[in-house]
Motif scaffolding. Sequence first.
Motif, mmCIF file in Angstrom:
data_model
loop_
_atom_site.group_PDB
_atom_site.id
_atom_site.type_symbol
_atom_site.label_atom_id
_atom_site.label_comp_id
_atom_site.label_asym_id
_atom_site.label_seq_id
_atom_site.Cartn_x
_atom_site.Cartn_y
_atom_site.Cartn_z
ATOM 1 N N LEU A 1 0.802 -1.220 0.000
ATOM 2 C CA LEU A 1 0.000 0.000 0.000
ATOM 3 C C LEU A 1 0.836 1.273 0.000
ATOM 4 O O LEU A 1 0.281 2.371 -0.084
ATOM 5 C CB LEU A 1 -0.932 0.009 1.222
ATOM 6 N N GLY A 2 2.140 1.150 0.133
ATOM 7 C CA GLY A 2 2.980 2.334 0.125
ATOM 8 C C GLY A 2 2.658 3.266 1.275
ATOM 9 O O GLY A 2 2.660 2.858 2.442
ATOM 10 N N ASN A 3 2.308 4.492 0.954
ATOM 11 C CA ASN A 3 2.057 5.510 1.982
ATOM 12 C C ASN A 3 0.588 5.607 2.382
ATOM 13 O O ASN A 3 0.148 6.638 2.897
ATOM 14 C CB ASN A 3 2.549 6.886 1.489
ATOM 15 N N ALA A 4 -0.185 4.570 2.143
ATOM 16 C CA ALA A 4 -1.594 4.591 2.524
ATOM 17 C C ALA A 4 -1.742 4.798 4.025
ATOM 18 O O ALA A 4 -0.857 4.437 4.810
ATOM 19 C CB ALA A 4 -2.262 3.284 2.112
ATOM 20 N N ASP A 5 -2.866 5.370 4.424
ATOM 21 C CA ASP A 5 -3.048 5.682 5.837
ATOM 22 C C ASP A 5 -3.307 4.408 6.656
ATOM 23 O O ASP A 5 -3.501 3.320 6.120
ATOM 24 C CB ASP A 5 -4.175 6.698 6.044
ATOM 25 N N GLU A 6 -3.305 4.583 7.968
ATOM 26 C CA GLU A 6 -3.419 3.437 8.876
ATOM 27 C C GLU A 6 -4.754 2.713 8.722
ATOM 28 O O GLU A 6 -4.823 1.492 8.917
ATOM 29 C CB GLU A 6 -3.233 3.906 10.317
ATOM 30 N N VAL A 7 -5.820 3.430 8.390
ATOM 31 C CA VAL A 7 -7.116 2.784 8.224
ATOM 32 C C VAL A 7 -7.081 1.805 7.055
ATOM 33 O O VAL A 7 -7.547 0.657 7.163
ATOM 34 C CB VAL A 7 -8.229 3.840 8.005
ATOM 35 N N GLN A 8 -6.506 2.229 5.943
ATOM 36 C CA GLN A 8 -6.404 1.347 4.787
ATOM 37 C C GLN A 8 -5.512 0.146 5.080
ATOM 38 O O GLN A 8 -5.812 -0.983 4.675
ATOM 39 C CB GLN A 8 -5.874 2.128 3.581
ATOM 40 N N GLN A 9 -4.409 0.390 5.775
ATOM 41 C CA GLN A 9 -3.529 -0.715 6.127
ATOM 42 C C GLN A 9 -4.241 -1.707 7.038
ATOM 43 O O GLN A 9 -4.113 -2.926 6.873
ATOM 44 C CB GLN A 9 -2.259 -0.184 6.796
ATOM 45 N N ALA A 10 -5.007 -1.205 7.998
ATOM 46 C CA ALA A 10 -5.732 -2.082 8.921
ATOM 47 C C ALA A 10 -6.775 -2.913 8.175
ATOM 48 O O ALA A 10 -6.984 -4.092 8.488
ATOM 49 C CB ALA A 10 -6.398 -1.257 10.021
ATOM 50 N N LEU A 11 -7.430 -2.310 7.180
ATOM 51 C CA LEU A 11 -8.407 -3.056 6.388
ATOM 52 C C LEU A 11 -7.736 -4.174 5.601
ATOM 53 O O LEU A 11 -8.264 -5.292 5.519
ATOM 54 C CB LEU A 11 -9.138 -2.111 5.433
ATOM 55 N N LEU A 12 -6.581 -3.878 5.021
ATOM 56 C CA LEU A 12 -5.864 -4.915 4.286
ATOM 57 C C LEU A 12 -5.452 -6.043 5.213
ATOM 58 O O LEU A 12 -5.600 -7.232 4.876
ATOM 59 C CB LEU A 12 -4.622 -4.318 3.602
ATOM 60 N N VAL A 13 -4.940 -5.702 6.385
ATOM 61 C CA VAL A 13 -4.494 -6.717 7.340
ATOM 62 C C VAL A 13 -5.663 -7.584 7.795
ATOM 63 O O VAL A 13 -5.568 -8.823 7.814
ATOM 64 C CB VAL A 13 -3.797 -6.063 8.545
ATOM 65 N N SER A 14 -6.773 -6.969 8.152
ATOM 66 C CA SER A 14 -7.907 -7.758 8.669
ATOM 67 C C SER A 14 -8.491 -8.651 7.578
ATOM 68 O O SER A 14 -8.835 -9.809 7.832
ATOM 69 C CB SER A 14 -8.985 -6.832 9.241
#
Length: 210
Positions: free
Chosen positions: A115-128
Amino acid sequence: MYTLYGTDESGSCMIEIALQRCAVPWHRVDASSWQDGEGSDALARINPLKQIPTLVTPNGQVLTESAAILIHLGLEYPKSELLAGDRAQILRGLLYIAANCYSAIGIIDYPQRWLGNADEVQQALLVSGTRRYLHQAWVVFADQFADQLFTPGNVPNALGIMAAAVSRWDDAREVLGNLAPGFAQSLERVDADPVVAPVFARHWPQWKVS
């Protein structure tokens, strides 16, 4: 002598077990992509991705990818019985774990790589979302490969070793205990093997099997 690049609580535990089963001389160099030091610098020179495990054979050949290393050792040392059983299904299962489980863990651990510099919300969605996929992949694995983890002599083969190791991450054992309890018990049998148990204990000294 074989040289294994790896570190504790990592996939290098599988190759440590396999090398012991092959009864060959080997030594481990502590190294990983998340560690600094001479070992990691040496690893980068032979494997630019700094992935572990990386194995260097006595003749200097560099081997990467856990499934490929296990297959190579099983073929090179048939008396190890790493590939004993239904070989076609063992090979299929090893590649299944590499493609569906191991790869998902990489996304969970390092979402920023995708995700590169995507924000924490996007990263959390990818992880979950990836974790949900991972757990479902393990349930499917349990249904497809439950009878393929042991040799005819009831010793863990390469597939049993890999499944028991990789399922130790991201709550997979807890999920399997709830949704595939018989398979979870088979993984505990692998854990208890006299060659496997001391290696796992060294890598995960705090691990408690439910």
